[in-house]
Structures are given as C-alpha cells and as structure tokens.
Design an enzyme around this catalytic site. Structure first.
Site, PDB file in Angstrom:
ATOM      1  N   GLY B  54     -28.853  94.496  73.160  1.00 23.36           N
ATOM      2  CA  GLY B  54     -28.651  95.588  72.225  1.00 23.36           C
ATOM      3  C   GLY B  54     -28.473  96.893  72.967  1.00 23.36           C
ATOM      4  N   SER B  55     -27.768  97.854  72.359  1.00 18.58           N
ATOM      5  CA  SER B  55     -27.674  99.185  72.950  1.00 18.58           C
ATOM      6  C   SER B  55     -28.962  99.964  72.651  1.00 18.58           C
ATOM      7  CB  SER B  55     -26.465  99.923  72.392  1.00 18.58           C
ATOM      8  OG  SER B  55     -25.279  99.308  72.847  1.00 18.58           O
ATOM      9  N   GLY B  56     -29.089 101.126  73.286  1.00 18.48           N
ATOM     10  CA  GLY B  56     -30.288 101.936  73.095  1.00 18.48           C
ATOM     11  C   GLY B  56     -31.238 101.859  74.275  1.00 18.48           C
ATOM     12  N   HIS B  57     -30.827 101.110  75.325  1.00 19.76           N
ATOM     13  CA  HIS B  57     -31.669 100.969  76.521  1.00 19.76           C
ATOM     14  C   HIS B  57     -31.018 101.619  77.734  1.00 19.76           C
ATOM     15  CE1 HIS B  57     -33.997  98.184  74.175  1.00 19.76           C
ATOM     16  NE2 HIS B  57     -32.997  97.342  74.038  1.00 19.76           N
ATOM     17  N   LYS B 105     -32.324  88.769  78.758  1.00 20.06           N
ATOM     18  CA  LYS B 105     -33.716  89.123  78.493  1.00 20.06           C
ATOM     19  C   LYS B 105     -34.234  88.201  77.379  1.00 20.06           C
ATOM     20  CE  LYS B 105     -33.090  93.596  77.679  1.00 20.06           C
ATOM     21  NZ  LYS B 105     -31.613  93.421  77.627  1.00 20.06           N
ATOM     22  N   ASP B 110     -30.694  87.137  71.709  1.00 16.07           N
ATOM     23  CA  ASP B 110     -29.938  87.172  72.966  1.00 16.07           C
ATOM     24  C   ASP B 110     -29.765  85.765  73.534  1.00 16.07           C
ATOM     25  OD1 ASP B 110     -29.627  89.899  72.907  1.00 16.07           O
ATOM     26  OD2 ASP B 110     -31.189  90.347  74.358  1.00 16.07           O
ATOM     27  N   HIS B 219     -38.314  97.679  71.846  1.00 12.36           N
ATOM     28  CA  HIS B 219     -37.705  97.949  70.536  1.00 12.36           C
ATOM     29  C   HIS B 219     -38.773  98.380  69.543  1.00 12.36           C
ATOM     30  CE1 HIS B 219     -35.614  94.574  72.546  1.00 12.36           C
ATOM     31  NE2 HIS B 219     -34.538  95.255  72.245  1.00 12.36           N
TER      32      HIS B 219
END
Lengths: 331, 331
Positions: B54-57, B105, B110, B219
């Site tokens: 996911g994006s945001g990392h 991860k 995922d 998250h």
C-alpha cells in the site's frame, strides 16, 4: 506535549550524542561544547566552513558536516542562537591556514553572535569571514530578523560553498561563490500546524482546524497572512508565484528544493514537487536537479517550503561535486 | 484533515509523478500502472527485485528503486495491497533470464496478490520466487495479518538482497540471503498519534492527550497495549527489550535502524538512537552501522520503530555495497 524526549533541558546534548553514535565516521563532538566537527578536522589545504544556529532544525546543521559541505556545526539551544564562545570553539577546531567562512542565517541573534565569534577568532590570528543567507521572500523584517530570513536555501549554500572549499580555493573565492548562491536562491514556505519548544511545553502559536499560515518562518514567526486550507496545487502556485516574482528566472536552469518542516509526509512533499515542476515547465524554466525531503525542519511543525536556485555553469558543477555527510550524499 | 493534497483519490498518481520528476535518473513509471522501475530496466545479468505494498509508507518502496536495491516498486492505494496485475506488470518490466525475487511484507492481502502475480508471471515462463518479511515482534496475528507483520526491517532486506543481486548471483542465492536477513532482523515500534487515510478523511484511531500505543503497526493496527506517555529512554528500553528477548544477539554485531513514522522529528529519532546505543553497549552487542531517519512511514503518524539486524561477514559486506536510490545512497 507528545514528544519522544527525556529531560526537556537535555534535548540538544542527547541529540548530538545520538548523532555521534549514528555517524562516527563523519562527525565528532567537541568536548564540553555543543559543536559537531568533521572527524578529521582540521582538514588540510582547505577553507573551513562553519554554520549553525538554534537546534530544532535537524538535519540542519550537524547532518551536513562532512566531505563536500561543512567542517563544523554549532548547535544552540532550541530555536536559540548559539553563544559566541561555542561558535569560536568550532572555528578554532576546524580552521587551518586557509581560514574559515561562517555561513549565517539572517536572524539578529545569529548575526551578532557569529560576528562576535569572528572577532574572537581574529584576535587569535585566524582568518575568518562570513556570509548571511536571506532566501525567504515572504516578509521583510520579522520576529528576530531585520530584512529577510534565512531558511532552507541555506543548505544549498552549504553544498555549493562546501564543494568550492574542497577544490582548495582561497577564502575570498569560497565567499564569492557562497554570495553567488545567496544572490540566486529564493524560498518561501507555509505552516499547517505549530510546534512546541520542549522547555516551553506548549505550542508557539495556534491555527484553526482549517487554517494555514502562509509565509511562516522556521521558528513560527508570522508570515504574510492566514487563510483557509487550500489544495496542494493552490498552495504551490502561491509560493512559487512569490518566488518567481522576486528575481527573473526566465530561461534559466534551477535546482528545486522541496523541504518538509517535519510532520508533512514525504507523500505530500512529492505531490508538491509535481506541481512545482509543472509550473516551471509552463514558464520555460528548466529543472536541473530536485531535492525532496527534510533539510531544514521546525521541530514537529507541519508544512513545507519551496526553494529555487538559479544556476550557471559554475554552480552546476559545484552542486554536482561529491558530498558525503550524514544527511546529504552526492546528488 | 490538514493535508497537502489535491483530490484524495489522486494522491498515489500525483505522488508517483512527483517522484519521477524528482528522480528522473533513477526511476521511470510504467504507463498506465502505479509502478516505478529502474530507469534502465530490465538490467542485464541480474536477478530483478520487486517489492511494494500500500502507499503511505514513503520512501517505501519507490524511494528504494535503483542500483543496489530494487528494480521495481508497486504502489497500491493508500494502505491497500496492490492488485496482482500491477505486480505482474512490474515483474514483466524488470525481469530477464535470471528471474525475479518478490519481497513481500507479511500482510494477508499482499501475500495473496503477490502470489497471484507470481503465478501469472510463471504462466509466461518467467522465473519468480518470493520471500515474506515478518520482523515486527510486537504481536502474533493482527488486523490484516496472520503471524508477525513486516515493517521497517524490510528496507534492510531490500538493501542486502539488492546488493547480492548486483553481484550476478542466481535467484536461489539471492533468495537465500534475503531469508538470512529475515531470520536475523527484528523490529518494534510505538505510536503517539494516529494517521488519516486521505480518502477516509478522519483519523484511523484515537489516542488520549497523554497516551501512546506500544507495538502499533504501520497502518494503525493495534499493538500490545496503551499506556501513558513515557520518557524516550523508557520507550526505547521497552522496545529494545522485546527485540532482544526474541532472538539471541549476544556477542554479535548489528545494524541499528531507528525509523521515524513521519511526524516525529529527527531530533527525537537521534535521542532514541542514543539510548539504543547505550543499551547495546551495556549488553556487549556491537553496533556495526546505524541508520536514523524515515524509511517506512505511516502517513502522518507520530512515533518510531527500532530495528536490529544481526550480522555475519556476508551480510556486512552486502550492507556496505554501493547503493544509489532516491532515498538511500551507499551507507
């Protein structure tokens, strides 16, 4: 106050120890002083570069100590100018026969204390000169400052003057190139949230739920105005518009520096960078290189600044020269 | 929601464009896909490495695309696993005859989607294998995860497996060294504030004025417990204690990674690093190198994680190998 600290009065000491533990190949701390210097200082055959200021702007300035940038960084208390004796110790530790250039951001306390340190060093027959960075186009005269403030553009002065010093250039030449950067670099930022000086324990200003302060300084000094939160593109349009109105960038190549003040995530800084590039493309201004990240922070403030440096061939070559510091490697 | 964004639904697109504008010498975007690959992909004579999530990392994972690390990074929606077809496109774009290793991860979505992409690639006669990173010692089984979660230790898998791939090693050898890192890396973090998924527009959990969540995931997944805010040293003592209780680090050399989740200033991360080093010195564990900064973030969450990687000679050599990516240069 949600901070990851121990005693608020020890944050600078502990920060510097943490930096020395993290980067033992790059920096050492001067015993008894809040000063980081290059591990192998003084470096032979080069002009030394010393910068610094209040703490709370990490990685500025200790993170830029190393090959190709600074020889010494003086860390004042949080948002407080370092004392003249601290600056003097830094100068003594790093300065050889070629002398030392002080890179000072334009805050009244910094100017006074770095000037005093210069006099102390000259009294011991050290060659010292200094430059003052004033890249922030937001406001003339502000809390703690007469004239424009020095903000993130300072990092580009470190990079380019540092590269010049590594060539073995003399003090007046290193100073001249630093002044050339200062003449050609402009920045402006905005804040979405305040920050908390640890010893104070409360925010240094307040902003409404839907408010931002445009043109805010890196210590929470007032900017040009407050307004309701805008889209990223509108924010960038305003900041870049002010910068482009200040000097003529037409037909030039630039370095873009999108600087996070701390709490603004890298995702958002890249969204800012996208718009900066779009505007410059529309204006026919060519981007030579970009830097996106946290270079000159304000404790935990949310917000960002945009910096543009107008290049010529000399500045390009020096910008591209190798650097090896904790916070900035070769670009 | 104080974010520097435009349309919440476009953040990933705009982020990736911002990254391409900033790092044109390192990465390019695959047309029509949320995928960044090395500019010169596929690189001849090497196993390709693909990661993502996911994006945001950010800077994970696009910031680690480049020489010595990843060949491709797939960006899902914020905190959402990338779809199999996106991963498949990344694999196709970067994979040559030596095959591809997926670094995943440990989140259920995922695993499922990367496995499906692996099957799609194998159906086109590409050699693909994968490893699963599960370095977070905080909790077994969590929101979205069976077993331990994968967090900041993943970056060390990228670094070391990436260096191995650059040597021209075969897929089973690159996989073996990635698994060795996974076997020897442990992390744990805590959060001081929540974060806001842009499309949701509100915090993903709440914490009291004086509260922190220990063991929180990247998250906002629940950790081990909530408690009142402690001193930096007490926070670190707890996290490092849990890590050291998990595998035996006695007499070993380690890489320390102090990772900021986003809003925690670098000053505080260095204060954390100081305490990590003190604890390790007390225990006779030698620090080989340290990394302090933002490597695996959680939007604008405040907090940090500590990662320890136990080294042997092979891991040391690969850790030190050159890297040239937007977010990590040679260490």
């Amino acid at each position: 106050m949600k901070k990851v600290i121990n005693n608020p009065n020890n944050v600078v000491d502990e920060l510097l120890m943490g930096m020395v533990y993290a980067h033992p190949d790059h920096v050492r701390k001067l015993d008894g002083f809040e000063v980081l210097v290059r591990k192998n200082s003084p470096v032979e055959g080069k002009v030394a570069l010393v910068s610094g200021g209040g703490s709370g702007h990490e990685p500025s300035h200790g993170g830029f100590v190393g090959k190709g940038m600074l020889d010494g960084a003086v860390a004042g208390a949080v948002f407080t100018s370092p004392t003249p004796d601290q600056v003097f110790e830094a100068v003594k530790a790093v300065t050889g026969p070629k002398g030392c250039l002080l890179i000072v951001k334009n805050y009244t306390g910094d100017i006074m204390n770095f000037e005093m340190a210069k006099e102390m060093a000259e009294a011991e027959d050290l060659k010292v000169d200094y430059v003052v960075v004033n890249d922030d186009v937001a406001v003339e005269d502000s809390t703690w400052t007469t004239g424009r403030r020095g903000i993130a553009g300072t990092v580009l002065v470190h990079k380019i003057a540092g590269a010049k010093a590594e060539t073995g250039a003399e003090l007046p030449e290193v100073k001249a190139v630093a002044e050339k950067v200062i003449k050609n670099v402009r920045s402006m930022g905005l804040a979405l949230s305040p920050c908390i000086v640890p010893a104070a324990g409360k925010p240094n200003f307040t902003l409404g739920e839907d408010e931002m302060e445009v043109g805010m300084g890196i210590h929470g000094e007032p900017g040009t105005h407050r307004e309701s939160l805008k889209s990223a593109d509108e924010m960038v349009d305003h900041l870049v518009g002010k910068i482009l109105a200040d000097i003529d960038y037409t037909g030039s190549e630039v370095v873009v520096l999108v600087n996070g003040l701390a709490s603004t995530p890298l995702m958002e800084l890249y969204i800012v960078n996208k718009r900066v590039h779009e505007i410059l493309a529309e204006k026919g201004i060519k981007v030579y290189k970009s830097m996106v990240g946290e270079y000159m922070t304000s404790l935990e403030m949310a917000g960002f600044s945009v910096t543009l440096l107008k290049l010529d061939d000399e500045l390009k070559e020096l910008f591209d020269a190798p650097a090896d510091t904790p916070a900035l490697k070769s670009l």
